[in-house]
Design a protein around this motif. Structure first.
Motif, PDB file in Angstrom:
ATOM      1  N   ALA A   1      -2.937 -13.081   7.588  1.00  0.00           N
ATOM      2  CA  ALA A   1      -3.188 -12.761   6.177  1.00  0.00           C
ATOM      3  C   ALA A   1      -2.919 -13.977   5.297  1.00  0.00           C
ATOM      4  O   ALA A   1      -3.688 -14.262   4.370  1.00  0.00           O
ATOM      5  N   LEU A   2      -1.858 -14.703   5.600  1.00  0.00           N
ATOM      6  CA  LEU A   2      -1.539 -15.891   4.803  1.00  0.00           C
ATOM      7  C   LEU A   2      -2.602 -16.974   4.998  1.00  0.00           C
ATOM      8  O   LEU A   2      -2.962 -17.659   4.043  1.00  0.00           O
ATOM      9  N   GLN A   3      -3.111 -17.110   6.216  1.00  0.00           N
ATOM     10  CA  GLN A   3      -4.180 -18.076   6.465  1.00  0.00           C
ATOM     11  C   GLN A   3      -5.410 -17.741   5.621  1.00  0.00           C
ATOM     12  O   GLN A   3      -6.035 -18.638   5.048  1.00  0.00           O
ATOM     13  N   GLY A   4      -5.747 -16.452   5.536  1.00  0.00           N
ATOM     14  CA  GLY A   4      -6.872 -16.033   4.700  1.00  0.00           C
ATOM     15  C   GLY A   4      -6.627 -16.319   3.232  1.00  0.00           C
ATOM     16  O   GLY A   4      -7.514 -16.786   2.516  1.00  0.00           O
ATOM     17  N   PHE A   5      -5.401 -16.049   2.777  1.00  0.00           N
ATOM     18  CA  PHE A   5      -5.034 -16.318   1.385  1.00  0.00           C
ATOM     19  C   PHE A   5      -5.148 -17.813   1.077  1.00  0.00           C
ATOM     20  O   PHE A   5      -5.704 -18.213   0.055  1.00  0.00           O
ATOM     21  N   ILE A   6      -4.634 -18.630   1.983  1.00  0.00           N
ATOM     22  CA  ILE A   6      -4.687 -20.081   1.789  1.00  0.00           C
ATOM     23  C   ILE A   6      -6.127 -20.577   1.821  1.00  0.00           C
ATOM     24  O   ILE A   6      -6.510 -21.446   1.035  1.00  0.00           O
ATOM     25  N   GLY A   7      -6.930 -19.996   2.722  1.00  0.00           N
ATOM     26  CA  GLY A   7      -8.349 -20.363   2.761  1.00  0.00           C
ATOM     27  C   GLY A   7      -9.025 -20.124   1.424  1.00  0.00           C
ATOM     28  O   GLY A   7      -9.813 -20.956   0.956  1.00  0.00           O
ATOM     29  N   GLY A   8      -8.712 -19.005   0.788  1.00  0.00           N
ATOM     30  CA  GLY A   8      -9.268 -18.717  -0.534  1.00  0.00           C
ATOM     31  C   GLY A   8      -8.791 -19.708  -1.586  1.00  0.00           C
ATOM     32  O   GLY A   8      -9.571 -20.153  -2.430  1.00  0.00           O
ATOM     33  N   ALA A   9      -7.516 -20.068  -1.524  1.00  0.00           N
ATOM     34  CA  ALA A   9      -6.975 -21.046  -2.479  1.00  0.00           C
ATOM     35  C   ALA A   9      -7.619 -22.409  -2.276  1.00  0.00           C
ATOM     36  O   ALA A   9      -7.961 -23.096  -3.248  1.00  0.00           O
ATOM     37  N   LEU A  10      -7.810 -22.807  -1.026  1.00  0.00           N
ATOM     38  CA  LEU A  10      -8.441 -24.104  -0.737  1.00  0.00           C
ATOM     39  C   LEU A  10      -9.893 -24.116  -1.196  1.00  0.00           C
ATOM     40  O   LEU A  10     -10.388 -25.139  -1.684  1.00  0.00           O
ATOM     41  N   ALA A  11     -10.588 -22.991  -1.069  1.00  0.00           N
ATOM     42  CA  ALA A  11     -11.963 -22.898  -1.555  1.00  0.00           C
ATOM     43  C   ALA A  11     -12.009 -23.059  -3.071  1.00  0.00           C
ATOM     44  O   ALA A  11     -12.891 -23.730  -3.606  1.00  0.00           O
ATOM     45  N   LYS A  12     -11.032 -22.451  -3.770  1.00  0.00           N
ATOM     46  CA  LYS A  12     -10.974 -22.600  -5.231  1.00  0.00           C
ATOM     47  C   LYS A  12     -10.729 -24.047  -5.612  1.00  0.00           C
ATOM     48  O   LYS A  12     -11.279 -24.541  -6.594  1.00  0.00           O
ATOM     49  N   SER A  13      -9.911 -24.736  -4.829  1.00  0.00           N
ATOM     50  CA  SER A  13      -9.632 -26.144  -5.108  1.00  0.00           C
ATOM     51  C   SER A  13     -10.880 -26.994  -4.883  1.00  0.00           C
ATOM     52  O   SER A  13     -11.177 -27.891  -5.674  1.00  0.00           O
ATOM     53  N   ALA A  14     -11.607 -26.724  -3.808  1.00  0.00           N
ATOM     54  CA  ALA A  14     -12.811 -27.490  -3.490  1.00  0.00           C
ATOM     55  C   ALA A  14     -13.884 -27.325  -4.563  1.00  0.00           C
ATOM     56  O   ALA A  14     -14.654 -28.243  -4.831  1.00  0.00           O
ATOM     57  N   GLU A  15     -13.910 -26.154  -5.187  1.00  0.00           N
ATOM     58  CA  GLU A  15     -14.881 -25.882  -6.252  1.00  0.00           C
ATOM     59  C   GLU A  15     -14.443 -26.476  -7.587  1.00  0.00           C
ATOM     60  O   GLU A  15     -15.133 -26.328  -8.586  1.00  0.00           O
ATOM     61  N   GLY A  16     -13.281 -27.123  -7.593  1.00  0.00           N
ATOM     62  CA  GLY A  16     -12.755 -27.654  -8.848  1.00  0.00           C
ATOM     63  C   GLY A  16     -12.231 -26.540  -9.734  1.00  0.00           C
ATOM     64  O   GLY A  16     -12.187 -26.672 -10.950  1.00  0.00           O
ATOM     65  N   GLY A  17     -11.796 -25.457  -9.114  1.00  0.00           N
ATOM     66  CA  GLY A  17     -11.376 -24.269  -9.852  1.00  0.00           C
ATOM     67  C   GLY A  17      -9.920 -24.251 -10.218  1.00  0.00           C
ATOM     68  O   GLY A  17      -9.351 -25.237 -10.715  1.00  0.00           O
ATOM     69  N   ASP A  18      -9.282 -23.126  -9.914  1.00  0.00           N
ATOM     70  CA  ASP A  18      -7.956 -22.813 -10.423  1.00  0.00           C
ATOM     71  C   ASP A  18      -6.798 -23.456  -9.663  1.00  0.00           C
ATOM     72  O   ASP A  18      -5.652 -23.270 -10.054  1.00  0.00           O
ATOM     73  N   VAL A  19      -7.054 -24.155  -8.574  1.00  0.00           N
ATOM     74  CA  VAL A  19      -5.977 -24.685  -7.744  1.00  0.00           C
ATOM     75  C   VAL A  19      -5.960 -26.205  -7.839  1.00  0.00           C
ATOM     76  O   VAL A  19      -6.968 -26.867  -7.564  1.00  0.00           O
ATOM     77  N   SER A  20      -4.826 -26.745  -8.229  1.00  0.00           N
ATOM     78  CA  SER A  20      -4.675 -28.201  -8.366  1.00  0.00           C
ATOM     79  C   SER A  20      -4.764 -28.879  -7.008  1.00  0.00           C
ATOM     80  O   SER A  20      -4.363 -28.314  -5.989  1.00  0.00           O
ATOM     81  N   GLY A  21      -5.229 -30.113  -7.016  1.00  0.00           N
ATOM     82  CA  GLY A  21      -5.375 -30.874  -5.777  1.00  0.00           C
ATOM     83  C   GLY A  21      -4.068 -31.075  -5.035  1.00  0.00           C
ATOM     84  O   GLY A  21      -4.015 -30.960  -3.807  1.00  0.00           O
ATOM     85  N   TRP A  22      -2.995 -31.366  -5.760  1.00  0.00           N
ATOM     86  CA  TRP A  22      -1.709 -31.597  -5.096  1.00  0.00           C
ATOM     87  C   TRP A  22      -1.214 -30.336  -4.406  1.00  0.00           C
ATOM     88  O   TRP A  22      -0.638 -30.403  -3.317  1.00  0.00           O
ATOM     89  N   TYR A  23      -1.474 -29.161  -5.022  1.00  0.00           N
ATOM     90  CA  TYR A  23      -1.011 -27.916  -4.409  1.00  0.00           C
ATOM     91  C   TYR A  23      -1.893 -27.561  -3.210  1.00  0.00           C
ATOM     92  O   TYR A  23      -1.401 -27.066  -2.196  1.00  0.00           O
ATOM     93  N   ALA A  24      -3.184 -27.828  -3.321  1.00  0.00           N
ATOM     94  CA  ALA A  24      -4.084 -27.598  -2.190  1.00  0.00           C
ATOM     95  C   ALA A  24      -3.672 -28.470  -1.003  1.00  0.00           C
ATOM     96  O   ALA A  24      -3.676 -28.012   0.146  1.00  0.00           O
ATOM     97  N   THR A  25      -3.282 -29.707  -1.274  1.00  0.00           N
ATOM     98  CA  THR A  25      -2.809 -30.599  -0.210  1.00  0.00           C
ATOM     99  C   THR A  25      -1.555 -30.032   0.448  1.00  0.00           C
ATOM    100  O   THR A  25      -1.425 -30.036   1.671  1.00  0.00           O
ATOM    101  N   PHE A  26      -0.628 -29.533  -0.355  1.00  0.00           N
ATOM    102  CA  PHE A  26       0.584 -28.909   0.176  1.00  0.00           C
ATOM    103  C   PHE A  26       0.236 -27.705   1.041  1.00  0.00           C
ATOM    104  O   PHE A  26       0.753 -27.548   2.151  1.00  0.00           O
ATOM    105  N   LEU A  27      -0.653 -26.846   0.547  1.00  0.00           N
ATOM    106  CA  LEU A  27      -1.043 -25.658   1.308  1.00  0.00           C
ATOM    107  C   LEU A  27      -1.703 -26.040   2.635  1.00  0.00           C
ATOM    108  O   LEU A  27      -1.393 -25.463   3.682  1.00  0.00           O
TER     109      LEU A  27
END
Length: 181
Positions: free
Chosen positions: A60-86
């Protein structure tokens, strides 16, 4: 001004009442139990889920992180530094982080409901809320973050109608010296 040339600014009556007066404890009890049940409900759902703590722990966490990384790739709601951490820290350790999130939510909920180490429980609840917000998840996180922050500020009286009433005097605080003897 005192002997050390230190100016002490008195606390205003409203904040003194809210954060230091046990008469405000009923207000904090209501907020504390509301936030505690929200955390307990969320955590219990995860603890009893196979995808969080069972045979498929971390899925479940992998799926959640996948969604967050997709938002980051789209230039959306997730900052690059946090996406890198995730991507580099959380994702490779999704099973461990899944257990930490699930059981952490339950512990925060129980701490707040029972009023035990209320300020610490509220701090860790706020920390998880911020983590979810950084990952681009709104839901109830902004409201719970605000309420948890207030509970941290009110730590002295927020657990008055709870176990803190007896635990805090026994534990003391790091900035007070215990008498020997």
């Amino acid at each position: 001004m005192n002997n050390n040339n230190v100016i002490v600014i008195p606390e205003n009556p409203v904040s003194r009442f809210l954060f230091s007066d046990s008469r405000s404890a009923l207000i904090w009890l209501i907020i504390r139990v509301y936030v505690g049940f929200a955390w307990l409900k969320a955590g219990w759902g995860k603890v009893t889920s196979d995808a969080w703590t069972g045979e498929n722990a971390g899925a479940a966490l992998q799926g959640f992180i996948g969604g967050a990384l997709a938002k980051s790739a789209e230039g959306g709601d997730v900052s690059g530094w946090y996406a890198t951490f995730l991507e580099n820290v959380v994702l490779p350790n999704a099973k461990v982080f899944g257990f930490m999130v699930a059981y952490g939510e339950v512990l925060v909920g129980l701490g707040l409901i029972f009023g035990l180490l209320t300020g610490i429980a509220a701090f860790f609840g706020a920390f998880m809320n911020v983590s979810f917000l950084f990952a681009g998840t709104l839901s109830t996180n902004p409201l719970l973050f605000i309420l948890a922050t207030w509970l941290v500020l009110a730590w002295k009286v927020a657990g008055w109608y709870g176990l803190d009433r007896w635990a805090l005097p026994k534990l003391g605080t790091p900035w007070t010296k215990k008498e020997k003897g």
